[in-house]
Design an enzyme around this catalytic site. Structure first.
Site, PDB file in Angstrom:
ATOM      1  N   HIS A  61       0.809  -1.224   0.000  1.00 55.06           N
ATOM      2  CA  HIS A  61       0.000   0.000   0.000  1.00 55.06           C
ATOM      3  C   HIS A  61       0.842   1.272   0.000  1.00 55.06           C
ATOM      4  O   HIS A  61       0.289   2.370   0.053  1.00 55.06           O
ATOM      5  CB  HIS A  61      -0.922   0.032   1.225  1.00 55.06           C
ATOM      6  CG  HIS A  61      -2.094  -0.891   1.098  1.00 55.06           C
ATOM      7  ND1 HIS A  61      -2.274  -1.997   1.889  1.00 55.06           N
ATOM      8  CD2 HIS A  61      -3.153  -0.877   0.245  1.00 55.06           C
ATOM      9  CE1 HIS A  61      -3.392  -2.614   1.545  1.00 55.06           C
ATOM     10  NE2 HIS A  61      -3.946  -1.964   0.550  1.00 55.06           N
ATOM     11  N   ARG A 117     -15.952  -3.961   1.291  1.00 52.60           N
ATOM     12  CA  ARG A 117     -15.848  -2.515   1.218  1.00 52.60           C
ATOM     13  C   ARG A 117     -15.825  -2.138  -0.257  1.00 52.60           C
ATOM     14  O   ARG A 117     -15.721  -2.992  -1.128  1.00 52.60           O
ATOM     15  CB  ARG A 117     -14.593  -1.998   1.916  1.00 52.60           C
ATOM     16  CG  ARG A 117     -13.316  -2.370   1.198  1.00 52.60           C
ATOM     17  CD  ARG A 117     -12.081  -1.863   1.925  1.00 52.60           C
ATOM     18  NE  ARG A 117     -11.956  -0.417   1.895  1.00 52.60           N
ATOM     19  CZ  ARG A 117     -11.237   0.263   0.993  1.00 52.60           C
ATOM     20  NH1 ARG A 117     -10.585  -0.368   0.034  1.00 52.60           N
ATOM     21  NH2 ARG A 117     -11.149   1.581   1.030  1.00 52.60           N
ATOM     22  N   ASN A 127     -14.045   0.379  -3.313  1.00 52.22           N
ATOM     23  CA  ASN A 127     -13.069   1.368  -3.736  1.00 52.22           C
ATOM     24  C   ASN A 127     -13.507   1.804  -5.129  1.00 52.22           C
ATOM     25  O   ASN A 127     -14.378   1.182  -5.744  1.00 52.22           O
ATOM     26  CB  ASN A 127     -11.665   0.806  -3.740  1.00 52.22           C
ATOM     27  CG  ASN A 127     -10.598   1.893  -3.745  1.00 52.22           C
ATOM     28  OD1 ASN A 127     -10.904   3.078  -3.638  1.00 52.22           O
ATOM     29  ND2 ASN A 127      -9.363   1.488  -3.891  1.00 52.22           N
ATOM     30  N   GLU A 169     -14.807  -0.917  -7.420  1.00 51.34           N
ATOM     31  CA  GLU A 169     -14.323  -2.214  -6.962  1.00 51.34           C
ATOM     32  C   GLU A 169     -15.125  -2.632  -5.738  1.00 51.34           C
ATOM     33  O   GLU A 169     -15.094  -1.945  -4.705  1.00 51.34           O
ATOM     34  CB  GLU A 169     -12.842  -2.134  -6.578  1.00 51.34           C
ATOM     35  CG  GLU A 169     -11.936  -1.886  -7.757  1.00 51.34           C
ATOM     36  CD  GLU A 169     -10.469  -1.761  -7.356  1.00 51.34           C
ATOM     37  OE1 GLU A 169      -9.635  -1.667  -8.271  1.00 51.34           O
ATOM     38  OE2 GLU A 169     -10.167  -1.747  -6.144  1.00 51.34           O
ATOM     39  N   TYR A 178      -3.737  10.426  -7.711  1.00 51.84           N
ATOM     40  CA  TYR A 178      -3.468   9.014  -7.466  1.00 51.84           C
ATOM     41  C   TYR A 178      -4.406   8.134  -8.293  1.00 51.84           C
ATOM     42  O   TYR A 178      -4.006   7.111  -8.840  1.00 51.84           O
ATOM     43  CB  TYR A 178      -3.618   8.700  -5.980  1.00 51.84           C
ATOM     44  CG  TYR A 178      -3.498   7.233  -5.686  1.00 51.84           C
ATOM     45  CD1 TYR A 178      -2.293   6.561  -5.899  1.00 51.84           C
ATOM     46  CD2 TYR A 178      -4.586   6.495  -5.214  1.00 51.84           C
ATOM     47  CE1 TYR A 178      -2.182   5.213  -5.648  1.00 51.84           C
ATOM     48  CE2 TYR A 178      -4.480   5.149  -4.961  1.00 51.84           C
ATOM     49  CZ  TYR A 178      -3.278   4.510  -5.175  1.00 51.84           C
ATOM     50  OH  TYR A 178      -3.180   3.169  -4.928  1.00 51.84           O
ATOM     51  N   LYS A 179      -5.657   8.537  -8.391  1.00 53.60           N
ATOM     52  CA  LYS A 179      -6.623   7.750  -9.144  1.00 53.60           C
ATOM     53  C   LYS A 179      -6.505   7.978 -10.651  1.00 53.60           C
ATOM     54  O   LYS A 179      -7.230   7.368 -11.434  1.00 53.60           O
ATOM     55  CB  LYS A 179      -8.043   8.044  -8.645  1.00 53.60           C
ATOM     56  CG  LYS A 179      -8.298   7.487  -7.239  1.00 53.60           C
ATOM     57  CD  LYS A 179      -9.665   7.890  -6.721  1.00 53.60           C
ATOM     58  CE  LYS A 179      -9.897   7.393  -5.285  1.00 53.60           C
ATOM     59  NZ  LYS A 179     -10.061   5.938  -5.170  1.00 53.60           N
TER      60      LYS A 179
END
Lengths: 355, 203
Positions: A201, A231, A233, A273, A324-325
């Site tokens: 990570h 979860r 993302n 995701e 970042y994305k």
């Protein structure tokens, strides 16, 4: 032996592509079940775990491993990616038992939840698996690798939507020691395999400082067999590329420069995701299932609540996160296009399309 | 704490300390370049009996620093100079076959040398708590091209051109112990031909 698919495309399973001519799209009924990830009008990281228990009928949470209209085309795309780069599927030698755990979990669950498509019968360790949509009828011996055409992890994940990684637990952390990764948001299994939780990570901005990974690891080490968690993302993907790998970035990176206000609705996709985590019984490994859903902007704005909210999230996101994305260069253009679908009206809490 | 000053970095980057003598039946040293000085300092601090149970493998650093004379003068039970890191690793593989599990292992010098030696040592099951690392000398990086998987050694400039596939790569602060390498990613994948001027980030 080999795994020869006989793709049973029909009225449900769509025949479509995730490359070249990009014929991928969602049917109207599939848009309604899109796992829209924003439960409010802004976004910041959180661990956001909840028990992975059956959810609303018809939603992507109804079943443990969601099988949707893209199943066959996704499996065909995975086979294409693996043929071009076998390093997308790797398992360190000590992870074979975890692979069998994974195969057992998927076969038992799919046979129970989708009896019209999958069947598993057992006579001791002699198992008989039928996957009707892919035309597979396989007899094999459980825990005997020589009776399958691939190792157990690769065998079953060539038949299951979503990326999968298997984490070994030792020294108080998790080690990503095996995986099938062909639908990833720009990370390399080949580079990351063998890393521990904090190492893999490492490139994520802001989250380390917030202690998110320390808390997430503490939570995951307590994960119990039989109590999976999930979860979300999300990121953004230009064109419906399931495979946005760093390995092939020179082939798809330039697509990010082709966006205009005219093609935005068709080309820009919200990539969600649905991540689920399971403790596995024999190996004590943790399974991480990363299932990617792609929704075109023009599909998502058909739900008025989602159109309003997506505009506000994109407009207001922290620039480090947009970087970042991978969509900082297009963020303003995306917000401009989405603004046409935001009349300023308040939105209701939660992510469901209507309530 | 490390004597080499690194800029703030990310979490997958290894953390280096300072070598300290520890009790052990056998003491294995792997060093390159200025790492010789760390070995000398350790010998100064250690009980004199250490050198009778010490084996040192040394090679010159990527910047040309060769302090083999200092190593040779230590009087260790065994010491060899290798022609390069790859030839040092061949010797290391042989030495490790006879290295007992209660040995102390000391790695010092550049990241590329320490990373590859640690990888080979750990592959044989030596516990990481018995391995110490101290960075000395050059900060050039060993980088894997994420596209063609080729390794480029001794990277000084960022961006740089992959020595295998020729793509222009930026050096991402992401490190794999299994590969003993940082990650190189194509810098002009989105805007072909737009390559910023290279700067010397690693010396």
């Amino acid at each position: 032996m080999s795994l020869d698919f006989k793709y049973g495309f029909d009225d449900f399973f769509r025949d479509e592509t995730f490359v070249d001519d990009f014929t991928y799209r969602n049917s109207p009924q599939n848009i309604r079940r899109f796992p829209f990830p924003f439960d409010r009008d802004d976004y910041m990281y959180s661990v956001n775990m909840e028990p992975h228990v059956p959810g609303r009928k018809g939603s992507v949470f109804e079943k443990t491993f969601d099988v949707d209209e893209h199943y066959l085309s996704e499996m065909r795309d995975r086979a294409r990616v693996l043929a071009a780069d076998p390093l997308r599927c790797q398992s360190l030698p000590h992870m074979t038992l975890a692979g069998w755990d994974l195969l057992e979990l998927i076969m038992e669950t799919k046979a129970r939840e989708y009896p019209q498509w999958f069947s598993l019968t057992k006579d001791g360790n002699r198992w008989h698996w039928i996957n009707r949509p892919l035309g597979i009828d396989q007899k094999f011996t459980f825990l005997d690798e020589s009776t399958l055409p691939y190792g157990p992890m690769e065998y079953i994940t060539r038949q299951t939507q979503g990326d999968f990684t298997l984490q070994d637990e030792r020294e108080g952390t998790l080690w990503v020691d095996a995986g099938m990764v062909t639908t990833q948001a720009d990370w390399s299994l080949d580079f990351n395999i063998g890393m521990n939780f904090h190492e893999w990570h490492a490139p994520v901005p802001l989250a380390h400082e917030k202690g998110i990974f320390d808390r997430a690891l503490k939570f995951l080490l307590k994960l119990q067999h039989g109590s999976p968690v999930r979860r979300y993302n999300w990121t953004m993907t230009v064109n419906p590329l399931l495979d946005t790998a760093p390995e092939t970035y020179p082939e798809w990176g330039h697509m990010r420069t082709a966006l205009t206000q005219e093609n935005m609705g068709n080309m820009m996709h919200l990539r969600v995701e649905l991540q689920t985590l399971y403790r596995l019984p024999r190996s004590n490994a943790i399974l991480f299932d990363i299932r990617a859903y792609l929704g075109k902007f023009e599909e998502l704005v058909q739900v008025p609540k989602w159109g309003r909210r997506l505009h506000r999230v994109v407009r207001d996101i922290h620039p480090d996160l947009a970087t970042y994305k991978g969509f900082i260069r297009n963020r303003d253009a995306m917000a401009l296009w989405l603004s046409k679908y935001d009349d300023g009206a308040p939105t209701s809490p939660g992510w469901w399309p209507e309530d | 704490m490390t004597k080499t000053e690194f800029p703030p970095s990310i979490i997958s980057r290894p953390v280096y300390g300072q070598l300290a003598p520890r009790p052990g039946a056998f003491h294995l040293f792997v060093a390159d370049g200025e790492g010789a000085e760390a070995v000398v300092e350790l010998f100064d601090k250690a009980d004199p009996s250490l050198k009778s149970r010490a084996h040192i493998l040394y090679t010159a650093g990527p910047n040309g620093t060769d302090q083999w004379d200092k190593i040779a003068a230590l009087g260790a039970n065994q010491a060899q100079k290798a022609a390069s890191i790859p030839t040092l690793l061949f010797r290391l593989a042989r030495v490790l076959q006879d290295t007992p599990m209660d040995a102390q292992i000391y790695l010092t010098g550049t990241e590329g040398l320490m990373g590859q030696a640690e990888r080979d040592v750990m592959a044989l099951g030596f516990p990481h708590v018995d391995i110490q690392k101290e960075h000395r000398g050059s900060t050039v990086r060993r980088v894997q091209c994420v596209h063609c998987k080729g390794i480029t050694e001794n990277v000084r400039m960022d961006p740089f051109q992959c020595s295998h596939c020729g793509l222009h790569l930026f050096v991402r602060d992401h490190y794999s112990r299994r590969l003993a390498a940082f990650q190189g990613v194509n810098i002009d994948a989105e805007d072909k031909g737009q390559i910023p001027p290279a700067v010397e980030r690693f010396k």
